[in-house]
Design an enzyme around this catalytic site. Sequence first.
Site, mmCIF file in Angstrom:
data_model
loop_
_atom_site.group_PDB
_atom_site.id
_atom_site.type_symbol
_atom_site.label_atom_id
_atom_site.label_comp_id
_atom_site.label_asym_id
_atom_site.label_seq_id
_atom_site.Cartn_x
_atom_site.Cartn_y
_atom_site.Cartn_z
ATOM 1 N N ALA A 70 78.966 70.574 -40.148
ATOM 2 C CA ALA A 70 80.063 70.558 -41.154
ATOM 3 C C ALA A 70 80.859 71.840 -41.060
ATOM 4 O O ALA A 70 80.428 72.924 -40.639
ATOM 5 C CB ALA A 70 79.542 70.584 -42.415
ATOM 6 N N GLY B 48 74.870 69.278 -39.909
ATOM 7 C CA GLY B 48 75.668 68.057 -40.042
ATOM 8 C C GLY B 48 75.749 67.395 -38.434
ATOM 9 O O GLY B 48 75.563 66.085 -38.454
ATOM 10 N N GLU C 73 72.552 65.817 -38.208
ATOM 11 C CA GLU C 73 72.239 64.803 -39.119
ATOM 12 C C GLU C 73 73.149 63.542 -38.454
ATOM 13 O O GLU C 73 72.631 62.275 -38.759
ATOM 14 C CB GLU C 73 72.961 65.149 -40.436
ATOM 15 C CG GLU C 73 71.726 66.000 -41.171
ATOM 16 C CD GLU C 73 72.582 66.624 -42.463
ATOM 17 O OE1 GLU C 73 71.909 66.421 -43.559
ATOM 18 O OE2 GLU C 73 73.491 67.259 -42.390
ATOM 19 N N GLU D 28 71.078 74.758 -42.569
ATOM 20 C CA GLU D 28 71.880 74.903 -44.053
ATOM 21 C C GLU D 28 71.301 75.853 -45.009
ATOM 22 O O GLU D 28 72.141 76.551 -45.633
ATOM 23 C CB GLU D 28 72.101 73.511 -44.564
ATOM 24 C CG GLU D 28 72.997 72.381 -43.796
ATOM 25 C CD GLU D 28 72.177 71.556 -42.738
ATOM 26 O OE1 GLU D 28 72.763 70.385 -42.382
ATOM 27 O OE2 GLU D 28 71.109 71.958 -42.298
HETATM 28 N N1 T1G Z 1 81.721 75.629 -39.227
HETATM 29 C C1 T1G Z 1 83.040 76.321 -39.226
HETATM 30 N N2 T1G Z 1 83.051 77.442 -38.051
HETATM 31 C C2 T1G Z 1 82.065 77.784 -37.533
HETATM 32 C C3 T1G Z 1 80.768 76.750 -37.744
HETATM 33 C C4 T1G Z 1 80.964 75.782 -38.680
HETATM 34 N N3 T1G Z 1 79.947 75.156 -38.797
HETATM 35 N N4 T1G Z 1 79.956 77.373 -36.781
HETATM 36 C C5 T1G Z 1 80.631 78.333 -36.278
HETATM 37 N N5 T1G Z 1 81.823 78.520 -36.712
HETATM 38 C C6 T1G Z 1 82.854 79.360 -36.091
HETATM 39 C C7 T1G Z 1 82.473 81.013 -36.261
HETATM 40 O O1 T1G Z 1 82.875 81.479 -37.390
HETATM 41 C C8 T1G Z 1 83.299 81.563 -35.225
HETATM 42 O O2 T1G Z 1 84.448 81.737 -35.383
HETATM 43 C C9 T1G Z 1 83.239 80.640 -33.978
HETATM 44 O O3 T1G Z 1 82.980 79.400 -34.681
HETATM 45 C C10 T1G Z 1 82.003 80.816 -32.880
HETATM 46 O O4 T1G Z 1 80.907 81.210 -33.868
HETATM 47 C C11 T1G Z 1 76.221 68.324 -44.218
HETATM 48 C C12 T1G Z 1 76.474 71.017 -44.958
HETATM 49 C C13 T1G Z 1 76.990 77.272 -33.877
HETATM 50 C C14 T1G Z 1 75.092 78.721 -33.144
HETATM 51 O O5 T1G Z 1 74.541 76.488 -39.927
HETATM 52 O O6 T1G Z 1 74.767 79.026 -36.237
HETATM 53 O O7 T1G Z 1 76.331 71.077 -41.768
HETATM 54 O O8 T1G Z 1 84.832 84.228 -35.558
HETATM 55 O O9 T1G Z 1 80.440 83.491 -33.092
HETATM 56 O O10 T1G Z 1 77.206 82.942 -31.365
HETATM 57 O O11 T1G Z 1 74.318 69.028 -44.016
HETATM 58 O O12 T1G Z 1 78.040 79.987 -35.054
HETATM 59 O O13 T1G Z 1 85.405 83.035 -33.692
HETATM 60 O O14 T1G Z 1 86.809 82.770 -35.803
HETATM 61 O O15 T1G Z 1 78.566 82.111 -34.306
HETATM 62 O O16 T1G Z 1 78.020 80.908 -30.024
HETATM 63 C C15 T1G Z 1 75.401 74.011 -40.561
HETATM 64 C C16 T1G Z 1 76.473 77.675 -37.985
HETATM 65 C C17 T1G Z 1 76.759 73.807 -41.531
HETATM 66 C C18 T1G Z 1 75.653 76.691 -37.898
HETATM 67 C C19 T1G Z 1 77.588 79.342 -32.240
HETATM 68 N N6 T1G Z 1 75.803 74.649 -39.412
HETATM 69 N N7 T1G Z 1 76.775 78.134 -36.978
HETATM 70 O O17 T1G Z 1 77.108 80.776 -32.195
HETATM 71 O O18 T1G Z 1 79.520 81.684 -31.976
HETATM 72 S S1 T1G Z 1 76.364 73.114 -43.056
HETATM 73 C C20 T1G Z 1 75.318 75.883 -39.371
HETATM 74 C C21 T1G Z 1 75.959 78.809 -35.964
HETATM 75 C C22 T1G Z 1 76.354 71.569 -42.795
HETATM 76 C C23 T1G Z 1 75.718 69.184 -43.677
HETATM 77 C C24 T1G Z 1 75.953 70.736 -43.703
HETATM 78 C C25 T1G Z 1 76.802 79.548 -34.798
HETATM 79 C C26 T1G Z 1 76.583 78.556 -33.606
HETATM 80 P P1 T1G Z 1 85.404 83.141 -35.070
HETATM 81 P P2 T1G Z 1 79.816 82.177 -33.207
HETATM 82 P P3 T1G Z 1 77.787 81.680 -31.256
#
Ligand code: T1G
Length: 690
Positions: free
Chosen positions: A65, A105, A108, A128
């Site tokens: 998400a 997500g 999911e 999450e």
């Molecule tokens: N949403 C928005 N922006 C995101 C994002 C996300 N999920 N993930 C990464 N970014 C942005 C980050 O801020 C950065 O931006 C750029 O992408 C590159 O990220 C319904 C509720 C995916 C492994 O927990 O673990 O789904 O600084 O530098 O090292 O159940 O990012 O360049 O402007 O980290 O290659 C769950 C979180 C969401 C994954 C990539 N998802 N992200 O790593 O690059 S909650 C997560 C990561 C959800 C559902 C629920 C890592 C990555 P900027 P980066 P990276």
Amino acid sequence: MMTARTQLDLNNNGVAVITIDSPPVNALGAEVVAELAAHVDSVLSNDAAVAGVITGANGIFSGGADIHGFGKPTPSGPTLRDVQSAIERGSKVFVAALEGIAFGGGLELAQACDYRVARNGTRVGQSEIKLGLLPGAGGTQRLPRLIGLDAALDMDVGGEPISSQRAHELGLIDELTDGNVVEAAVAFAAAHAKERRRARDLAVRGDRSGLDAARKRAEPAERGGLAAHYTIDALEGALTLPFDEAMQNERALFEKLRDSEQSKARRYVFFAEREASKVPGVPRSSYKAKTAAVIGSGTMGGGISMALANGGIDVTVIDVDAALVQRAKETIARNYDSTFRKGRLAQDEMERRLARLHYSTSLDAIAGVDLIIEAVFEEMDVKKDVFRKIDKLARPDAILATNTSTLDIDAIAAVTSRPERVIGTHFFSPANVMKLLEIVRGAKTSSELIGDALSLAKQLGKVGVVAGNCDGFIGNRMLAHYRREGDFLLEEGATPQQIDRVIREFGLPMGPYAMVDLAGLDISWRVRKRRNAERPPLRRYSKVQDRMCELGRFGQKTGAGFYKYESGNRAPIPDPDVEELIRSVARESGIAQREITDDEIRKRCIYALVNEGANVVADGTAIRASDVDVVWVYGYAFPSWRGGPLRYAETTGLRAVYDDIVAFQKQHGVYWTPSPLLAQLATSGGSFFA
Ligand code: T1G
């Protein structure tokens, strides 16, 4: 005209391919989800399409998400759940084609498909909980039905990604490929177009025993464990409720977490961590070191060498004495072996890392390497001597780094012919574990080199934060104030175990006295001796730790420090001798002991961090306030569910914090001079983060 963030391709022999294309991580924001919903509908209503494949562009499936969207008004339009229900209710098979990563997500969405095909090397996870959330789109309902309750518990409450290989073993992934994952998924979909397999229809394998054990292991809800407890509650619904009711329960729990302070703080840390790598005037770099030398084979030198080898770098560990080098070699091998035995490192990977480590007693070994990190005694003359020597031997383009935790980078750089190539790379103990790398810029350090150091931090899987050159940089400079207040509170009547309990209850894994016993009182004694030369004579100074050191009580390494330790056991035992020592120091200093409340301990220790943290921001030692919080969360284990010292102060209320500091100033004097920045923000209703 809005840029499309997904594509629909119907030209695959009747198998429709939907591609999510929303860089950088194909996050499932409102626009992406709306387009997905439209594409799924058109596949379901298109007679020419016998099945559907969902995949992601740019080598990854989806990062989940859109985290930016949380806390904002809920956008109108279809939700991810609507897309999942459409897939499940529809009459056609959908296959998810996974590559790179499928997190949150994103995974999911894949679980709502009938099948999942993945390219080898893909990582999948329900991360999450690291954001203080739970999987809010079926990850507590479909996942246990696909892989069993216990495995789902590990993924949802652990939050760590697993490999596609492991996911295949668990039954989450139906087919692995080394080829083009979309082609493999299209072929799989065509072959299984008549075989619906909806996760929601599967029975949940497992019983409640794992849930009860996980509840016992989880931190108390009020101490950062809220997401863990709610996730377990949601998973319990998979055992006790019909699917749709359990999904509503999951959603309700998710929304409570989304609006909780603990999750808001962890989401703040997520973005603060990424913001830290953006430094004005510093060009982005993709630098990667291939070879390195670490000078000094002590605790820090050994840990740094492991961190470099873990990052894929060929490392030579150098020390003057062959016995010291041999001891380092044995310690490193022992550390890897224990990680392997705990199942946290595969044998082949352990062997690869050990093979990258070389040992030498000659500085000549640094001649050809990309990166040199000095990790010798924290004495200026010793460090200067080492830098004079490496300046003569090192390649012109080598990075000359020092692991000093307090000393003046400019003074060290000044003994070389290339101060622009000298930088501080301050690792935190244990260096192969702690995620923070404090990157210290000297007056002459080139911006390119700072960019390279930030890229190096990423190569090592660490969080790089750039700090200005001052005594103790960001972290240790603030730590000195936190420790000072602890020592003063001891003299005034608190005990080491009381202070440590209060700090643990606040959320740090360890209080200052168990911490100094672990690190060794002798380390900070050397720093105090140097600082005492500069301290104004009349300024209050606690002799407690000096007295301990004069008695040889250096902590765990000598079996006694603020606590005593039975041999071979790290459990701290309160020691009446220490309390008597503290009382005698208080008497000598004319300090009357009194009852000290937990609230006073919490405020004086934590607000000491806040006040000095504000000074660190005000004088530019830290580029931004959130960098201070990132340093404390990843370098000192400050609870991420509180966001770090400055965010904590902001959620507590800057005015209230400031008023308490002003009261402490009246009671305890000059050390509590309010930070001008804090005073200005508190009295103007401002924010550290504006
Ligand atoms: N949403 C928005 N922006 C995101 C994002 C996300 N999920 N993930 C990464 N970014 C942005 C980050 O801020 C950065 O931006 C750029 O992408 C590159 O990220 C319904 C509720 C995916 C492994 O927990 O673990 O789904 O600084 O530098 O090292 O159940 O990012 O360049 O402007 O980290 O290659 C769950 C979180 C969401 C994954 C990539 N998802 N992200 O790593 O690059 S909650 C997560 C990561 C959800 C559902 C629920 C890592 C990555 P900027 P980066 P990276």
